[in-house]
Design a protein around this motif. Structure first.
Motif, PDB file in Angstrom:
ATOM      1  N   VAL A 182       0.983  -1.211  -0.032  1.00 47.11           N
ATOM      2  CA  VAL A 182      -0.136   0.106  -0.035  1.00 47.11           C
ATOM      3  C   VAL A 182       0.784   1.078  -0.033  1.00 47.11           C
ATOM      4  N   LYS A 183       0.832   1.933  -1.065  1.00 46.13           N
ATOM      5  CA  LYS A 183       1.900   3.104  -1.166  1.00 46.13           C
ATOM      6  C   LYS A 183       1.283   4.251  -2.051  1.00 46.13           C
ATOM      7  N   LYS A 184       1.866   5.431  -1.935  1.00 46.52           N
ATOM      8  CA  LYS A 184       1.648   6.245  -2.934  1.00 46.52           C
ATOM      9  C   LYS A 184       2.228   6.206  -4.235  1.00 46.52           C
ATOM     10  N   LEU A 185       1.622   6.344  -5.260  1.00 47.37           N
ATOM     11  CA  LEU A 185       2.209   6.155  -6.615  1.00 47.37           C
ATOM     12  C   LEU A 185       2.602   7.280  -7.207  1.00 47.37           C
ATOM     13  N   GLN A 186       3.832   7.500  -7.755  1.00 50.43           N
ATOM     14  CA  GLN A 186       4.091   8.389  -8.815  1.00 50.43           C
ATOM     15  C   GLN A 186       5.032   8.147  -9.967  1.00 50.43           C
ATOM     16  N   LYS A 187       4.640   8.591 -10.971  1.00 49.83           N
ATOM     17  CA  LYS A 187       5.300   8.385 -12.305  1.00 49.83           C
ATOM     18  C   LYS A 187       6.550   8.867 -12.220  1.00 49.83           C
ATOM     19  N   VAL A 188       7.617   8.098 -13.289  1.00 49.64           N
ATOM     20  CA  VAL A 188       8.729   8.469 -13.044  1.00 49.64           C
ATOM     21  C   VAL A 188       9.033   9.328 -14.573  1.00 49.64           C
ATOM     22  N   PRO A 189       9.443  10.752 -14.462  1.00 47.37           N
ATOM     23  CA  PRO A 189       9.909  11.652 -15.589  1.00 47.37           C
ATOM     24  C   PRO A 189      10.622  10.865 -16.795  1.00 47.37           C
ATOM     25  N   ASN A 190      10.514  10.795 -17.778  1.00 48.34           N
ATOM     26  CA  ASN A 190      11.230  10.275 -18.833  1.00 48.34           C
ATOM     27  C   ASN A 190      11.811   8.667 -18.749  1.00 48.34           C
ATOM     28  N   MET A 191      10.831   8.014 -17.963  1.00 48.87           N
ATOM     29  CA  MET A 191      10.986   6.618 -17.667  1.00 48.87           C
ATOM     30  C   MET A 191       9.683   6.004 -17.702  1.00 48.87           C
ATOM     31  N   PRO A 192       8.823   5.720 -18.830  1.00 48.74           N
ATOM     32  CA  PRO A 192       7.491   5.513 -18.899  1.00 48.74           C
ATOM     33  C   PRO A 192       7.358   4.081 -18.510  1.00 48.74           C
ATOM     34  N   GLU A 193       8.415   3.299 -18.389  1.00 50.36           N
ATOM     35  CA  GLU A 193       8.501   1.967 -17.819  1.00 50.36           C
ATOM     36  C   GLU A 193       8.442   1.548 -16.298  1.00 50.36           C
ATOM     37  N   LYS A 194       8.821   2.885 -15.687  1.00 53.20           N
ATOM     38  CA  LYS A 194       8.832   2.553 -14.180  1.00 53.20           C
ATOM     39  C   LYS A 194       8.031   3.590 -13.396  1.00 53.20           C
ATOM     40  N   VAL A 195       7.539   3.123 -12.385  1.00 54.94           N
ATOM     41  CA  VAL A 195       6.955   4.039 -11.381  1.00 54.94           C
ATOM     42  C   VAL A 195       7.565   4.172  -9.914  1.00 54.94           C
ATOM     43  N   LYS A 196       7.310   5.159  -9.047  1.00 53.81           N
ATOM     44  CA  LYS A 196       7.939   5.062  -8.027  1.00 53.81           C
ATOM     45  C   LYS A 196       6.669   5.072  -6.784  1.00 53.81           C
ATOM     46  N   LEU A 197       7.138   4.213  -5.928  1.00 52.75           N
ATOM     47  CA  LEU A 197       6.204   3.864  -4.739  1.00 52.75           C
ATOM     48  C   LEU A 197       6.991   4.757  -3.396  1.00 52.75           C
ATOM     49  N   ILE A 198       6.095   5.436  -2.880  1.00 47.74           N
ATOM     50  CA  ILE A 198       6.103   6.243  -1.821  1.00 47.74           C
ATOM     51  C   ILE A 198       5.397   6.184  -0.463  1.00 47.74           C
ATOM     52  N   SER A 199       6.295   5.936   0.579  1.00 42.70           N
ATOM     53  CA  SER A 199       5.639   5.617   1.968  1.00 42.70           C
ATOM     54  C   SER A 199       5.232   7.189   2.465  1.00 42.70           C
ATOM     55  N   LEU A 200       4.295   7.183   3.203  1.00 39.91           N
ATOM     56  CA  LEU A 200       3.951   8.392   3.816  1.00 39.91           C
ATOM     57  C   LEU A 200       4.826   8.654   5.239  1.00 39.91           C
ATOM     58  N   ASN A 201       5.221   7.350   5.772  1.00 42.67           N
ATOM     59  CA  ASN A 201       6.119   7.461   6.737  1.00 42.67           C
ATOM     60  C   ASN A 201       7.517   7.711   6.340  1.00 42.67           C
ATOM     61  N   GLU A 202       8.026   8.966   6.740  1.00 42.04           N
ATOM     62  CA  GLU A 202       9.381   9.446   6.062  1.00 42.04           C
ATOM     63  C   GLU A 202      10.467   8.475   6.553  1.00 42.04           C
ATOM     64  N   GLU A 203      10.351   7.441   7.373  1.00 47.69           N
ATOM     65  CA  GLU A 203      11.713   6.693   7.585  1.00 47.69           C
ATOM     66  C   GLU A 203      11.692   5.584   6.687  1.00 47.69           C
ATOM     67  N   TYR A 204      10.903   5.502   5.704  1.00 41.79           N
ATOM     68  CA  TYR A 204      11.060   4.401   4.632  1.00 41.79           C
ATOM     69  C   TYR A 204      11.204   5.321   3.395  1.00 41.79           C
ATOM     70  N   LEU A 205      12.158   4.829   2.659  1.00 40.50           N
ATOM     71  CA  LEU A 205      12.619   5.332   1.280  1.00 40.50           C
ATOM     72  C   LEU A 205      11.974   5.010   0.182  1.00 40.50           C
ATOM     73  N   PRO A 206      11.749   5.920  -0.714  1.00 34.75           N
ATOM     74  CA  PRO A 206      10.853   5.624  -2.079  1.00 34.75           C
ATOM     75  C   PRO A 206      11.423   4.370  -2.899  1.00 34.75           C
ATOM     76  N   ILE A 207      10.853   3.611  -3.559  1.00 33.19           N
ATOM     77  CA  ILE A 207      11.540   2.410  -4.480  1.00 33.19           C
ATOM     78  C   ILE A 207      10.682   2.897  -5.748  1.00 33.19           C
ATOM     79  N   ASN A 208      11.904   2.386  -6.594  1.00 34.77           N
ATOM     80  CA  ASN A 208      11.375   2.486  -8.117  1.00 34.77           C
ATOM     81  C   ASN A 208      10.922   1.112  -8.552  1.00 34.77           C
ATOM     82  N   ILE A 209       9.936   0.502  -9.395  1.00 38.99           N
ATOM     83  CA  ILE A 209       9.697  -0.625  -9.698  1.00 38.99           C
ATOM     84  C   ILE A 209       9.195  -0.438 -11.178  1.00 38.99           C
TER      85      ILE A 209
END
Length: 256
Positions: A182-209
Protein backbone atom coordinates in the motif's frame (compact mmCIF):
# COMPACT_ATOMS: atom_id res chain seq x y z
CA UNK A 1 -24.76 -32.73 -23.57
CA UNK A 2 -23.53 -29.17 -24.10
CA UNK A 3 -25.75 -27.77 -21.36
CA UNK A 4 -23.89 -29.92 -18.81
CA UNK A 5 -20.48 -28.61 -19.85
CA UNK A 6 -18.61 -26.03 -17.80
CA UNK A 7 -18.51 -22.52 -19.19
CA UNK A 8 -14.72 -22.72 -19.61
CA UNK A 9 -15.06 -25.84 -21.79
CA UNK A 10 -17.65 -24.12 -23.97
CA UNK A 11 -15.61 -20.95 -24.33
CA UNK A 12 -12.41 -22.89 -24.98
CA UNK A 13 -14.13 -24.56 -27.92
CA UNK A 14 -15.46 -21.20 -29.09
CA UNK A 15 -11.93 -19.78 -29.13
CA UNK A 16 -10.55 -22.72 -31.10
CA UNK A 17 -13.31 -22.57 -33.69
CA UNK A 18 -12.99 -18.79 -34.06
CA UNK A 19 -9.27 -19.25 -34.77
CA UNK A 20 -10.08 -22.01 -37.34
CA UNK A 21 -7.92 -24.70 -35.74
CA UNK A 22 -8.69 -28.40 -35.64
CA UNK A 23 -8.60 -30.08 -32.23
CA UNK A 24 -5.25 -31.66 -33.08
CA UNK A 25 -3.60 -28.52 -34.47
CA UNK A 26 -4.84 -26.35 -31.59
CA UNK A 27 -3.42 -28.85 -29.07
CA UNK A 28 -0.03 -28.51 -30.74
CA UNK A 29 -0.23 -24.70 -30.68
CA UNK A 30 -1.02 -24.49 -26.96
CA UNK A 31 1.45 -27.23 -26.03
CA UNK A 32 -0.70 -30.19 -24.94
CA UNK A 33 -0.56 -33.78 -26.17
CA UNK A 34 -3.04 -35.36 -28.58
CA UNK A 35 -6.04 -33.14 -29.16
CA UNK A 36 -8.33 -30.76 -27.31
CA UNK A 37 -11.29 -33.16 -27.50
CA UNK A 38 -11.24 -34.09 -23.79
CA UNK A 39 -11.21 -30.42 -22.74
CA UNK A 40 -14.14 -29.61 -25.01
CA UNK A 41 -16.09 -32.63 -23.73
CA UNK A 42 -15.49 -31.64 -20.13
CA UNK A 43 -13.41 -34.73 -19.34
CA UNK A 44 -10.24 -32.71 -18.68
CA UNK A 45 -10.08 -29.39 -16.84
CA UNK A 46 -8.61 -26.32 -18.47
CA UNK A 47 -5.17 -26.27 -16.84
CA UNK A 48 -3.21 -23.25 -15.73
CA UNK A 49 -0.76 -23.90 -18.55
CA UNK A 50 -3.57 -23.77 -21.13
CA UNK A 51 -4.95 -20.56 -19.59
CA UNK A 52 -1.47 -19.02 -19.74
CA UNK A 53 -1.00 -19.97 -23.41
CA UNK A 54 -4.42 -18.62 -24.38
CA UNK A 55 -3.52 -15.35 -22.69
CA UNK A 56 0.04 -15.18 -24.03
CA UNK A 57 -0.70 -16.12 -27.62
CA UNK A 58 -4.24 -14.88 -28.19
CA UNK A 59 -4.88 -12.30 -25.39
CA UNK A 60 -7.78 -14.37 -24.06
CA UNK A 61 -8.94 -12.93 -20.73
CA UNK A 62 -8.88 -15.69 -18.04
CA UNK A 63 -11.87 -14.00 -16.36
CA UNK A 64 -13.88 -14.28 -19.55
CA UNK A 65 -12.86 -17.91 -20.03
CA UNK A 66 -14.30 -18.83 -16.63
CA UNK A 67 -17.43 -16.71 -17.00
CA UNK A 68 -16.34 -13.93 -14.66
CA UNK A 69 -16.08 -11.13 -17.22
CA UNK A 70 -17.74 -9.95 -20.42
CA UNK A 71 -14.36 -8.83 -21.82
CA UNK A 72 -12.86 -11.57 -23.97
CA UNK A 73 -9.52 -9.96 -24.83
CA UNK A 74 -6.99 -8.12 -22.68
CA UNK A 75 -3.53 -6.69 -23.26
CA UNK A 76 -0.49 -8.44 -21.75
CA UNK A 77 2.09 -5.79 -22.61
CA UNK A 78 2.53 -4.41 -19.09
CA UNK A 79 -0.21 -1.76 -19.13
CA UNK A 80 -3.07 -4.01 -18.06
CA UNK A 81 -3.35 -4.17 -14.26
CA UNK A 82 -7.04 -5.09 -13.99
CA UNK A 83 -8.28 -7.82 -11.59
CA UNK A 84 -7.52 -11.34 -12.76
CA UNK A 85 -10.55 -12.80 -10.96
CA UNK A 86 -13.79 -11.24 -9.76
CA UNK A 87 -16.48 -12.78 -7.57
CA UNK A 88 -20.26 -12.51 -7.68
CA UNK A 89 -23.08 -13.48 -5.34
CA UNK A 90 -26.14 -15.61 -6.07
CA UNK A 91 -27.81 -12.69 -7.86
CA UNK A 92 -24.76 -12.18 -10.11
CA UNK A 93 -23.76 -8.94 -8.37
CA UNK A 94 -20.09 -8.33 -7.72
CA UNK A 95 -18.87 -8.80 -4.17
CA UNK A 96 -15.97 -7.22 -2.30
CA UNK A 97 -13.32 -9.75 -1.30
CA UNK A 98 -11.35 -9.26 1.90
CA UNK A 99 -7.66 -10.18 1.84
CA UNK A 100 -6.13 -10.29 5.31
CA UNK A 101 -2.39 -10.12 6.00
CA UNK A 102 -1.93 -13.90 5.85
CA UNK A 103 -3.86 -14.23 2.60
CA UNK A 104 -2.00 -11.25 1.11
CA UNK A 105 1.25 -13.23 1.38
CA UNK A 106 -0.16 -15.80 -1.05
CA UNK A 107 -2.24 -13.43 -3.17
CA UNK A 108 0.38 -12.75 -5.90
CA UNK A 109 0.92 -16.48 -6.43
CA UNK A 110 -2.80 -17.37 -6.56
CA UNK A 111 -3.89 -14.36 -8.58
CA UNK A 112 -5.54 -16.46 -11.31
CA UNK A 113 -6.70 -19.38 -9.13
CA UNK A 114 -10.50 -19.17 -9.08
CA UNK A 115 -10.79 -21.85 -6.37
CA UNK A 116 -8.41 -19.96 -4.07
CA UNK A 117 -10.56 -16.83 -4.22
CA UNK A 118 -13.54 -18.82 -2.98
CA UNK A 119 -11.74 -19.31 0.35
CA UNK A 120 -11.76 -15.55 1.00
CA UNK A 121 -14.64 -13.78 2.80
CA UNK A 122 -16.80 -11.56 0.62
CA UNK A 123 -19.46 -8.91 1.26
CA UNK A 124 -21.19 -6.00 -0.43
CA UNK A 125 -21.82 -2.37 0.53
CA UNK A 126 -25.19 -0.95 -0.62
CA UNK A 127 -23.89 2.57 -1.22
CA UNK A 128 -23.68 4.44 -4.54
CA UNK A 129 -19.91 4.93 -4.08
CA UNK A 130 -19.44 1.17 -4.53
CA UNK A 131 -21.50 0.67 -7.66
CA UNK A 132 -20.39 0.14 -11.26
CA UNK A 133 -16.84 -0.87 -10.33
CA UNK A 134 -14.87 -3.72 -8.81
CA UNK A 135 -13.61 -3.29 -5.24
CA UNK A 136 -11.35 -5.32 -2.97
CA UNK A 137 -10.27 -4.95 0.64
CA UNK A 138 -6.73 -5.52 1.93
CA UNK A 139 -5.45 -5.50 5.50
CA UNK A 140 -2.45 -3.24 5.96
CA UNK A 141 0.72 -4.64 7.47
CA UNK A 142 3.45 -2.45 8.94
CA UNK A 143 3.70 1.26 9.69
CA UNK A 144 4.97 2.63 6.36
CA UNK A 145 1.75 4.58 5.74
CA UNK A 146 1.50 6.30 9.11
CA UNK A 147 -0.08 8.60 10.11
CA UNK A 148 -2.89 8.20 7.54
CA UNK A 149 -3.15 4.41 7.65
CA UNK A 150 -2.33 2.43 10.77
CA UNK A 151 -1.11 -1.18 11.00
CA UNK A 152 -3.93 -3.80 10.77
CA UNK A 153 -6.44 -1.33 9.31
CA UNK A 154 -8.31 -2.34 6.15
CA UNK A 155 -8.23 -0.31 2.96
CA UNK A 156 -10.80 -0.68 0.20
CA UNK A 157 -9.59 -0.17 -3.34
CA UNK A 158 -11.31 0.33 -6.71
CA UNK A 159 -9.83 -1.66 -9.57
CA UNK A 160 -7.67 0.29 -12.02
CA UNK A 161 -7.68 -1.21 -15.55
CA UNK A 162 -4.36 0.18 -16.75
CA UNK A 163 -1.31 2.06 -15.53
CA UNK A 164 -2.15 4.90 -17.91
CA UNK A 165 -5.25 5.61 -15.79
CA UNK A 166 -3.30 5.84 -12.53
CA UNK A 167 -2.88 9.31 -11.02
CA UNK A 168 0.21 10.72 -9.35
CA UNK A 169 0.31 11.14 -5.56
CA UNK A 170 -2.75 8.98 -4.84
CA UNK A 171 -2.60 5.92 -2.61
CA UNK A 172 -2.85 2.52 -4.28
CA UNK A 173 -2.80 -1.14 -3.37
CA UNK A 174 -0.01 -2.44 -5.61
CA UNK A 175 0.04 -6.19 -6.28
CA UNK A 176 3.53 -7.15 -7.40
CA UNK A 177 4.75 -10.60 -8.42
CA UNK A 178 5.87 -11.42 -4.87
CA UNK A 179 4.11 -9.01 -2.53
CA UNK A 180 1.18 -6.65 -1.91
CA UNK A 181 2.04 -3.06 -0.96
CA UNK A 182 0.00 0.00 0.00
CA UNK A 183 1.85 3.07 -1.27
CA UNK A 184 1.50 6.46 -2.88
CA UNK A 185 2.25 6.10 -6.59
CA UNK A 186 4.24 8.55 -8.67
CA UNK A 187 5.19 8.23 -12.33
CA UNK A 188 8.87 8.69 -13.14
CA UNK A 189 9.60 11.47 -15.69
CA UNK A 190 11.33 10.27 -18.86
CA UNK A 191 11.02 6.67 -17.67
CA UNK A 192 7.59 5.42 -18.79
CA UNK A 193 8.49 1.84 -17.90
CA UNK A 194 8.85 2.65 -14.18
CA UNK A 195 6.85 4.09 -11.29
CA UNK A 196 7.92 5.24 -7.85
CA UNK A 197 6.22 3.90 -4.71
CA UNK A 198 6.31 6.33 -1.79
CA UNK A 199 5.56 5.72 1.88
CA UNK A 200 3.87 8.39 3.99
CA UNK A 201 6.15 7.48 6.88
CA UNK A 202 9.37 9.39 6.13
CA UNK A 203 11.47 6.65 7.72
CA UNK A 204 10.88 4.55 4.58
CA UNK A 205 12.70 5.42 1.36
CA UNK A 206 10.83 5.53 -2.00
CA UNK A 207 11.36 2.58 -4.31
CA UNK A 208 11.33 2.40 -8.10
CA UNK A 209 9.67 -0.60 -9.74
CA UNK A 210 9.09 -1.75 -13.30
CA UNK A 211 5.51 -1.42 -14.49
CA UNK A 212 5.73 -4.97 -15.85
CA UNK A 213 6.13 -6.21 -12.27
CA UNK A 214 2.67 -4.88 -11.32
CA UNK A 215 -0.04 -7.53 -11.60
CA UNK A 216 -2.98 -5.54 -10.24
CA UNK A 217 -3.60 -1.96 -9.11
CA UNK A 218 -6.36 -0.76 -6.79
CA UNK A 219 -7.04 2.91 -6.00
CA UNK A 220 -7.64 3.30 -2.25
CA UNK A 221 -10.86 5.24 -1.67
CA UNK A 222 -11.79 4.30 1.91
CA UNK A 223 -10.68 2.32 4.93
CA UNK A 224 -12.14 0.30 7.78
CA UNK A 225 -10.94 1.25 11.26
CA UNK A 226 -11.66 -0.62 14.49
CA UNK A 227 -11.06 0.38 18.10
CA UNK A 228 -11.10 4.11 17.49
CA UNK A 229 -9.28 5.84 20.35
CA UNK A 230 -8.81 9.47 21.13
CA UNK A 231 -5.31 10.52 19.98
CA UNK A 232 -2.89 10.49 22.89
CA UNK A 233 -1.93 14.13 22.39
CA UNK A 234 -5.49 15.46 22.20
CA UNK A 235 -5.83 15.66 26.00
CA UNK A 236 -2.63 17.68 26.26
CA UNK A 237 -3.78 19.95 23.44
CA UNK A 238 -7.08 20.57 25.21
CA UNK A 239 -5.26 21.33 28.46
CA UNK A 240 -3.01 23.83 26.68
CA UNK A 241 -6.06 25.49 25.12
CA UNK A 242 -7.74 25.77 28.53
CA UNK A 243 -4.56 27.25 30.01
CA UNK A 244 -4.40 29.80 27.20
CA UNK A 245 -8.03 30.79 27.78
CA UNK A 246 -7.36 31.13 31.49
CA UNK A 247 -4.29 33.27 30.80
CA UNK A 248 -6.28 35.50 28.45
CA UNK A 249 -8.90 35.92 31.15
CA UNK A 250 -6.24 36.99 33.69
CA UNK A 251 -4.81 39.52 31.22
CA UNK A 252 -8.25 41.02 30.66
CA UNK A 253 -8.72 41.33 34.42
CA UNK A 254 -5.40 43.16 34.72
CA UNK A 255 -6.51 45.67 32.06
CA UNK A 256 -9.77 46.48 33.78
Amino acid sequence: MDKDLSIEAKRFKKVREALHYTQQSFAEVIGIKGSTADIERGKTKVSGKVVMELLRQFNINPLWLFGKSFTQYISIHGDDVSPKVITVDASEKETILLVNQKAAAGYPHNIQDVDWYETLPAFSIPLPEYRNATYRGFQVEGDSMLPNIRPNEWVLGRAVPSISEASDSKIYIVVLKDSVLVKKLQKVPNMPEKVKLISLNEEYLPININIQDIQELWLVNSKLTFGIDEPSDSTLLRQLQESMNELKGQIRNLNT
